[in-house]
Design a protein around this motif. Structure first.
Motif, PDB file in Angstrom:
ATOM      1  N   VAL A  45      -5.117   2.467  -1.497  1.00 37.08           N
ATOM      2  CA  VAL A  45      -5.727   1.192  -1.886  1.00 37.08           C
ATOM      3  C   VAL A  45      -6.318   0.526  -0.652  1.00 37.08           C
ATOM      4  CG1 VAL A  45      -5.286  -1.124  -2.784  1.00 37.08           C
ATOM      5  CG2 VAL A  45      -4.226   0.867  -3.873  1.00 37.08           C
ATOM      6  N   ARG A  46      -7.601   0.174  -0.738  1.00 40.26           N
ATOM      7  CA  ARG A  46      -8.273  -0.497   0.373  1.00 40.26           C
ATOM      8  C   ARG A  46      -8.871  -1.820  -0.110  1.00 40.26           C
ATOM      9  NH1 ARG A  46     -11.646   4.406   3.389  1.00 40.26           N
ATOM     10  NH2 ARG A  46      -9.861   5.848   3.551  1.00 40.26           N
ATOM     11  N   LEU A  47      -8.629  -2.851   0.641  1.00 42.41           N
ATOM     12  CA  LEU A  47      -9.259  -4.149   0.394  1.00 42.41           C
ATOM     13  C   LEU A  47     -10.601  -4.137   1.106  1.00 42.41           C
ATOM     14  CD1 LEU A  47      -9.054  -7.017  -0.753  1.00 42.41           C
ATOM     15  CD2 LEU A  47      -7.875  -7.687   1.358  1.00 42.41           C
ATOM     16  N   VAL A  48     -11.679  -3.964   0.348  1.00 42.37           N
ATOM     17  CA  VAL A  48     -12.977  -3.718   0.971  1.00 42.37           C
ATOM     18  C   VAL A  48     -13.851  -4.959   1.073  1.00 42.37           C
ATOM     19  CG1 VAL A  48     -13.016  -1.285   0.311  1.00 42.37           C
ATOM     20  CG2 VAL A  48     -13.998  -3.007  -1.236  1.00 42.37           C
ATOM     21  N   ALA A  49     -13.518  -6.029   0.338  1.00 42.70           N
ATOM     22  CA  ALA A  49     -14.333  -7.242   0.428  1.00 42.70           C
ATOM     23  C   ALA A  49     -13.546  -8.438  -0.079  1.00 42.70           C
ATOM     24  CB  ALA A  49     -15.622  -7.099  -0.381  1.00 42.70           C
ATOM     25  N   VAL A  50     -13.764  -9.583   0.569  1.00 45.92           N
ATOM     26  CA  VAL A  50     -13.213 -10.859   0.116  1.00 45.92           C
ATOM     27  C   VAL A  50     -14.287 -11.914   0.326  1.00 45.92           C
ATOM     28  CG1 VAL A  50     -10.841 -10.218   0.704  1.00 45.92           C
ATOM     29  CG2 VAL A  50     -12.217 -11.482   2.375  1.00 45.92           C
ATOM     30  N   ASP A  88      -0.794  -6.780 -12.906  1.00 53.90           N
ATOM     31  CA  ASP A  88      -1.955  -6.273 -13.641  1.00 53.90           C
ATOM     32  C   ASP A  88      -2.637  -5.141 -12.881  1.00 53.90           C
ATOM     33  OD1 ASP A  88      -1.658  -7.914 -15.816  1.00 53.90           O
ATOM     34  OD2 ASP A  88      -3.161  -9.378 -15.187  1.00 53.90           O
ATOM     35  N   PHE A  89      -2.798  -5.324 -11.587  1.00 50.91           N
ATOM     36  CA  PHE A  89      -3.424  -4.286 -10.768  1.00 50.91           C
ATOM     37  C   PHE A  89      -2.619  -2.989 -10.839  1.00 50.91           C
ATOM     38  CE2 PHE A  89      -3.694  -2.231  -6.509  1.00 50.91           C
ATOM     39  CZ  PHE A  89      -5.006  -1.791  -6.600  1.00 50.91           C
ATOM     40  N   GLU A  90      -1.312  -3.113 -10.780  1.00 49.08           N
ATOM     41  CA  GLU A  90      -0.480  -1.919 -10.814  1.00 49.08           C
ATOM     42  C   GLU A  90      -0.544  -1.236 -12.181  1.00 49.08           C
ATOM     43  OE1 GLU A  90       3.954  -0.601  -9.287  1.00 49.08           O
ATOM     44  OE2 GLU A  90       2.911  -2.314  -8.424  1.00 49.08           O
ATOM     45  N   LEU A  91      -0.667  -2.023 -13.236  1.00 48.81           N
ATOM     46  CA  LEU A  91      -0.839  -1.424 -14.563  1.00 48.81           C
ATOM     47  C   LEU A  91      -2.136  -0.622 -14.644  1.00 48.81           C
ATOM     48  CD1 LEU A  91       0.442  -4.334 -16.828  1.00 48.81           C
ATOM     49  CD2 LEU A  91       1.454  -2.049 -16.625  1.00 48.81           C
ATOM     50  N   ARG A 150       0.810  -1.225   0.000  1.00 45.70           N
ATOM     51  CA  ARG A 150       0.000   0.000   0.000  1.00 45.70           C
ATOM     52  C   ARG A 150       0.842   1.274   0.000  1.00 45.70           C
ATOM     53  NH1 ARG A 150      -4.181  -1.475   4.733  1.00 45.70           N
ATOM     54  NH2 ARG A 150      -2.249  -2.470   5.478  1.00 45.70           N
ATOM     55  N   SER A 151       1.951   1.267   0.709  1.00 46.36           N
ATOM     56  CA  SER A 151       2.787   2.475   0.703  1.00 46.36           C
ATOM     57  C   SER A 151       3.384   2.706  -0.675  1.00 46.36           C
ATOM     58  CB  SER A 151       3.894   2.359   1.748  1.00 46.36           C
ATOM     59  OG  SER A 151       4.747   1.266   1.472  1.00 46.36           O
ATOM     60  N   ARG A 152       3.705   1.644  -1.375  1.00 45.97           N
ATOM     61  CA  ARG A 152       4.195   1.775  -2.754  1.00 45.97           C
ATOM     62  C   ARG A 152       3.133   2.433  -3.635  1.00 45.97           C
ATOM     63  NH1 ARG A 152       7.503  -0.438  -6.754  1.00 45.97           N
ATOM     64  NH2 ARG A 152       6.440  -0.805  -8.746  1.00 45.97           N
ATOM     65  N   TYR A 153       1.911   1.985  -3.511  1.00 42.84           N
ATOM     66  CA  TYR A 153       0.835   2.553  -4.329  1.00 42.84           C
ATOM     67  C   TYR A 153       0.604   4.029  -3.996  1.00 42.84           C
ATOM     68  CZ  TYR A 153      -0.125  -2.448  -5.034  1.00 42.84           C
ATOM     69  OH  TYR A 153      -0.028  -3.784  -5.315  1.00 42.84           O
ATOM     70  N   GLU A 171      -7.829  -5.869   7.021  1.00 40.62           N
ATOM     71  CA  GLU A 171      -6.426  -6.101   7.336  1.00 40.62           C
ATOM     72  C   GLU A 171      -6.189  -7.613   7.445  1.00 40.62           C
ATOM     73  OE1 GLU A 171      -4.192  -3.774   7.351  1.00 40.62           O
ATOM     74  OE2 GLU A 171      -5.564  -2.047   7.274  1.00 40.62           O
ATOM     75  N   GLU A 172      -4.909  -8.007   7.446  1.00 34.50           N
ATOM     76  CA  GLU A 172      -4.605  -9.437   7.478  1.00 34.50           C
ATOM     77  C   GLU A 172      -5.168 -10.108   8.718  1.00 34.50           C
ATOM     78  OE1 GLU A 172      -0.869 -12.532   6.794  1.00 34.50           O
ATOM     79  OE2 GLU A 172      -0.563 -10.361   6.590  1.00 34.50           O
ATOM     80  N   VAL A 173      -5.240  -9.396   9.822  1.00 36.36           N
ATOM     81  CA  VAL A 173      -5.779  -9.976  11.039  1.00 36.36           C
ATOM     82  C   VAL A 173      -7.247 -10.359  10.877  1.00 36.36           C
ATOM     83  CG1 VAL A 173      -6.493  -7.767  12.056  1.00 36.36           C
ATOM     84  CG2 VAL A 173      -5.836  -9.684  13.551  1.00 36.36           C
TER      85      VAL A 173
END
Length: 331
Positions: free
Chosen positions: A37-42, A322-325, A26-29, A56-58
């Motif tokens: 960048v937020r992971l909002v659903a899995v 791909d995401f970064e592109l 995320r810091s790179r992005y 978050e991973e937790v």
């Protein structure tokens, strides 16, 4: 700072690795692209989690049973869907429903699983074009090995005359073991399964179907063809005998399970079959579980890519490339 919301469908080994690496980058992005960048659903087939402020991973251990399906992800309003579920090329499920639903909303798609792309690749491309969504598929075409990228951008201005690829790591590992140690197919397969290099049910690998899937995706997305599985002649390596191994060793040739596309006067021909290569051919030196792609062009000559990496990191890395592109070329 602009927020980019990401959802992941398919939360097994690959999906979880994608999520971990996405969070770690995320810091790179933020630094490179000025986005949060937020992971909002899995979700997987049985459970999921939705969190507007970001997962978050937790939180990975806190999936809620029944929270799954395309409608569940729609509620998260993602900007990008990463589809990493199981792959069934006969039905396209389960990824096809996720992709149809989210692409119809204009959500960009990063696809790892092959099934939906093989079953409905051209319609999905048309749907994305109609809604302005972008569709990227590196993870579905031999993972870390550059394949679709080479066809889409590396050869602009060229005409592709044909291509051939060793696109399945399991069969390459098995053939290498048989040739290097003079053992039969059953013994090589037992050892590969014991070492975790082959699935407990490996038929789609050894019968050539996994290679055929990747070949079709390259054909339809990289070469702008419109082929289906019925257009591909498919055979595998299950019939290789010790006599075959002895003969190839004596001849100084090396067997590979190869997906090939040739352009003929009567149209393209797609085939998956066992082929042998002399020792002075690069395809004779594809080590271990590596993969390779060779493309023949009219004005750039022969282009070869070869390599691979450990899973699930290699496939996750391809998806995040791909995401970064997508981040690098915002709409």
């Amino acid at each position: 700072m602009k927020t980019v919301a990401v959802a992941i469908s398919g939360f097994g080994n690959v999906g979880r690795q994608i999520a971990r690496m996405l969070l770690a980058r995320r810091s790179r992005y933020r630094n490179l692209y000025g986005v949060d960048v937020r992971l909002v659903a899995v979700c997987n087939s049985r459970a999921g989690l939705r969190k507007g402020a970001g997962i978050e991973e937790v939180d990975f251990a806190s999936l809620v049973p029944g929270s799954t399906g395309p409608a569940f992800l729609v509620e998260a309003k993602p900007d990008v869907l990463i589809e990493a579920g199981p792959s069934d090329f006969e039905t396209g499920s389960p990824g096809l429903a996720y992709l149809r639903t989210l692409l119809a909303m204009g959500c960009d798609g990063v696809v790892v699983s092959k099934g939906a792309l093989v079953h409905s690749g051209p319609p999905l491309r048309r749907l994305a074009a109609a809604t302005g969504a972008r569709l990227r598929i590196s993870g579905a075409t031999a993972a870390a090995l550059p394949t679709i990228d080479v066809l889409e951008t590396g050869l602009l201005g060229c005409r592709v005359l044909g291509l051939e690829g060793v696109l399945n790591a399991t069969t390459n590992y098995l053939l290498n073991a048989m040739m290097e140690r003079g053992i039969g197919f059953p013994e090589a397969l037992r050892e590969a399964q014991a070492g975790g290099f082959a699935e407990s049910e490996p038929s789609r690998d050894i019968e050539g179907w996994d290679t055929a899937c990747k070949l079709l995706i390259l054909a339809n997305f990289g070469l702008d063809l419109d082929l289906g599985m019925k257009d591909v002649s498919v055979s595998g390596i299950g019939g290789v005998t010790l006599d075959d191994i002895g003969r190839w060793r004596e001849e100084g040739t090396v067997p590979r399970l190869v997906g090939r596309i040739e352009f003929r006067e009567d149209g393209p021909k797609a085939e998956v079959a066992l082929r042998t290569y002399p020792l002075d051919d690069p395809f004779a030196h594809i080590a271990g579980k590596a993969k390779a792609l060779r493309i023949h062009t009219d004005c750039m000559g022969e282009i070869l890519t070869m390599g691979g990496g450990p899973e699930p990191t290699a496939t996750a890395s391809a998806a995040l490339k791909d995401f970064e592109l997508l981040l690098a070329t915002p709409r």
